[in-house]
Design an enzyme around this catalytic site. Structure first.
Site, short mmCIF file in Angstrom:
data_model
loop_
_atom_site.label_atom_id
_atom_site.label_comp_id
_atom_site.label_asym_id
_atom_site.label_seq_id
_atom_site.Cartn_x
_atom_site.Cartn_y
_atom_site.Cartn_z
N SER A 38 0.84 -1.19 0.00
CA SER A 38 0.00 0.00 0.00
C SER A 38 0.89 1.25 0.00
CB SER A 38 -0.95 -0.05 1.19
OG SER A 38 -1.97 0.92 1.06
N ASP B 90 -9.76 -3.51 -5.58
CA ASP B 90 -9.22 -2.67 -4.52
C ASP B 90 -9.79 -1.25 -4.65
OD1 ASP B 90 -7.69 -1.29 -2.65
OD2 ASP B 90 -5.80 -2.21 -3.26
N HIS C 136 -8.38 -4.72 -1.29
CA HIS C 136 -7.10 -4.19 -0.81
C HIS C 136 -6.36 -5.21 0.06
CE1 HIS C 136 -4.32 -0.91 -0.16
NE2 HIS C 136 -4.38 -1.08 1.15
#
Length: 732
Positions: free
Chosen positions: A569, A656, A688
């Site tokens: 991320s 996501d 995600h």
């Protein structure tokens, strides 16, 4: 059969212009996931990655088998008392998801959780929800809400089967097992709950940018079409959430941006009443609220940073929260207060010092001896804070599940690099600590076979950056550089604390050194550590990571052809920027759901969560200085043609909503354009958090670790091959 070849995305230039600056984006067309061309390209990327990593299959299978063999597949969590029941979750061998259960307590004074053989059931045990049954027929399954009504008669649960973090709520009558055909609420955010009287459900919904912006009240037994809006936040920088104080005295609506908070309270005895603001929002002031009762009076404990960089805890009257403030736990330059959990007779303070988490207990009737590092003010009704001590050099400790207001014990979670996740029970009166359960690790695991340590690197500006390390001395030649996996994050004041991982043992046992770089932008060393790695100081995050890598090499722990970087991320942004800065430092980069096209995303307020992010990164849409600064480090825009990149593996998910799949898809396309050996692996049914279900998650991690091992040991293998004697030829 024709061998596949690396996909080459078409270059379809789109010019982006802001503040008189222009950037030509050749791959923006990949954003349209409904396009057959885009889907075909993503599928071709998956085929190419499968081809290029096919040789890893035996190693990935071996790691998966190791994870599985070390895990007690049929097990259960430590039961937690809530009301008249013990609640716990079972896992069953062969099943991917948990089975949520409960059993009645033996008596009102029963506070010791029952010791349960995983193969046996408790007297009166009942299954509340079998997630395996609910997940049947779905490629993805995630629970976002699980709440039992205070009377224990109903279950509220919410499910996402797409990976887009939008949940459908339902209510089950636990006596009849009937699922209400009226109480069905689609498209909610996670974290819905019953009101303390069980007559209502409070939940949040998100706007088109996936921002939780509205709190609703649903009357149990009615259609969702009749639900009432109780709060809406119009400012795109702020999200909302709904919860309750631990006492259940108040229902709480929390409103927050990255730097500003506002809390609204409603007396739970009047769930149809009006919420009242505790402190009106002030730009840059963050706070949260807990409820305590002193001498029969309702008080509020507020943890805030108004004039206190590392936060302090103050006591105010619930009837007049903007009145007199008494400091209960003062601010400190070396201790970051994270928050408090209030009970009927004591308060638990969570904080961090020296890049480690800490927990202290503060009695609500004063008079015990002061202990620990933090001190409290001379306030009637509060004693002195005592810090709980642990004897490992690195660890992570925090408050666990403690739903009961009057419970005489405190449940904690403890772990370290070498200590499996452990559930502790602390007797609040005596401070006696009992281990309720330590996660079983099968196969003869012994913590003493592994070592952990703290090291420090020095950044270019002289800042000392902490590093957490773990390795297996018997597998690592400590006199020589070891293949290394260096992990980093460095955003949102999130701290990457040392914790145990069964999967990681497969790395350590093969001689891999694992390190966490606690770079600026995280929260390990207090609020200043965060402030020095965000907005217009963000580059410190990347240069800190490079400094840690260089330190590991200079100290002899690693070497460039054995050093693999991993980030996920915002950590994907970190490793993407770091490899642009120092491509020769790394043997490879593993980037999970990576935020690598940061400027494009943060420029577009229509994209999910973008405006909320402006407090973290700055606002490049309206501020030319922020635009130029982000443009200088965004990985996609700074792919270099003048260097050789190491192997890069980007892993992402089609659904996501936090970091769109298009970012790594574009990044890999551009990397491949300059000759970088980059691969893209995209889950076509996930969000995600990646794939759902523990077996699929293990297999995914096994694949990633196989790639890490292969990449980190390639240099050593090349050394062996180059030093091997050459067999004589006939011509010789």
């Amino acid at each position: 059969m024709i061998s596949p070849r690396a996909p080459r995305a078409d270059r379809r230039p789109v010019v982006r212009s802001h503040h008189g600056r222009s950037f030509t984006d050749d791959y923006e067309w990949l954003r349209d996931k409904s396009s057959p061309d885009v889907v075909a390209h993503l599928e071709a990327e998956n085929e190419w990655t499968a081809h290029e990593t096919s040789h890893l299959a035996p190693l990935a299978d071996a790691i998966f088998d190791e994870i599985k063999s070390r895990t007690l597949e049929t097990d259960l969590s430590v039961p937690v008392r809530k009301g008249d029941h013990w609640y716990f979750t079972r896992t069953v061998e062969g099943s991917s998801y948990g089975v949520f259960c409960r059993a009645p307590v033996a008596s009102p004074d029963d506070w010791v959780p029952p010791a349960v053989d995983p193969a046996q059931t408790l007297p009166g045990e009942e299954v509340l929800l079998d997630a395996n049954v609910e997940a049947e027929g779905h490629d993805f399954f995630s629970l976002g809400t699980f709440d039992v009504s205070p009377d224990g008669r109903s279950l509220l649960w919410g499910v996402d089967t797409e990976g887009d973090e939008r949940y459908t709520l339902r209510i089950v009558d636990l006596a009849s097992r009937a699922v209400s055909d009226v109480d069905v609420i689609p498209n909610t955010a996670a974290g819905a709950m019953f009101s303390p009287d069980g007559a209502f459900v409070f939940y949040c919904t998100v706007d088109d940018a996936w921002r939780p912006d509205t709190v609703w009240r649903h009357a149990v037994g009615s259609s969702s079409g009749a639900d009432v809006t109780v709060f809406t936040e119009p400012d795109d920088r702020f999200w909302v959430g709904v919860g309750r104080t631990r006492s259940r005295k108040y229902i709480v609506v929390e409103v927050g941006s990255k730097i500003t908070s506002e809390v609204h309270l409603l007396d739970a005895a009047d769930p149809m009443g009006e919420f009242a603001v505790v402190w009106p929002r002030v730009e840059g002031v963050e706070y949260d609220v807990e409820h305590v009762v002193l001498a029969g009076e309702d008080r509020l404990l507020i943890t805030h940073n108004d004039g206190a960089e590392n936060f302090e805890v103050v006591d105010v009257a619930a009837a007049d929260p903007r009145g007199l403030r008494d400091v209960v736990v003062p601010a400190s330059t070396d201790t970051r207060i994270d928050g408090v959990d209030a009970f009927a007779g004591h308060v638990v303070v969570s904080y961090r010092r020296d890049a480690l988490t800490r927990v202290g207990i503060l009695p609500l009737s004063g008079g015990i001896a002061a202990g620990g590092v933090l001190r409290v003010g001379e306030i009637v009704g509060y004693g002195a804070l005592t810090e709980l001590e642990f004897d490992e050099p690195l660890f992570d400790v925090g408050v666990s599940s403690n739903p009961e207001w009057t419970q005489p014990t405190l449940r904690l979670g403890f772990t370290s690099f070498v200590t499996p996740s452990t559930v502790l029970s602390v007797d609040v009166a005596t401070r006696e600590t009992t281990v309720l359960k330590r996660m079983p690790v099968l196969g003869g695991y012994r913590s003493e076979d592994y070592a952990q340590a703290r090291d420090w690197a020095t950044a270019a500006d002289g800042t000392r950056v902490p590093i957490s390390l773990v390795w297996k001395p018997g597998a690592v030649d400590e006199s020589a550089p070891a293949p290394t996996l260096l992990y980093g994050y460095g955003s949102y004041e999130a701290s990457m604390d040392p914790s145990f991982s069964i999967a990681r043992l497969s790395l350590l046992d093969r001689g891999i050194l694992f390190a966490i770089a606690h770079v600026r932008g995280g929260g390990e060393l207090g609020r200043h550590w965060y402030d020095d790695g965000k907005t217009l100081t963000k580059r410190n995050t990347f240069t800190d990571f490079v400094a840690v890598g260089e330190h590991l090499v200079a100290s002899g722990r690693s070497r460039p052809d054995g050093l693999v970087a991993e980030g996920r991320s915002a950590g994907g942004l970190l490793v993407g920027a770091a490899v642009n800065l120092a491509p020769d430092l790394f043997a490879g980069v593993l980037a999970g759901v990576p935020f690598v096209d940061a400027l494009t995303s943060i420029l577009d307020p229509e994209l999910p969560l973008t405006v909320i992010e402006w407090d973290e990164w700055g606002d490049p849409l309206h501020d030319p200085a922020v635009y130029d600064y982000m443009s200088s480090y965004s990985p996609y825009e700074n792919v270099r043609s003048d260097v050789g990149y190491p192997p890069i593996l980007a892993v992402t998910s089609l659904n996501d909503t936090r970091v769109l799949y298009v970012e790594p898809a574009k990044w890999v396309a551009k990397l491949r354009e300059v000759g970088a050996p980059a691969l893209l692996k995209i889950e076509m049914q996930a969000g995600h958090g990646g794939v759902s279900g523990r077996y699929d998650a293990w297999r995914e991690r096994a694949f990633e670790y196989a790639w890490v091992i292969d990449t980190a040991t390639r240099g050593a293998r090349d050394d062996l091959e180059s030093s091997a004697p050459v067999a004589p030829t006939l011509d010789a």
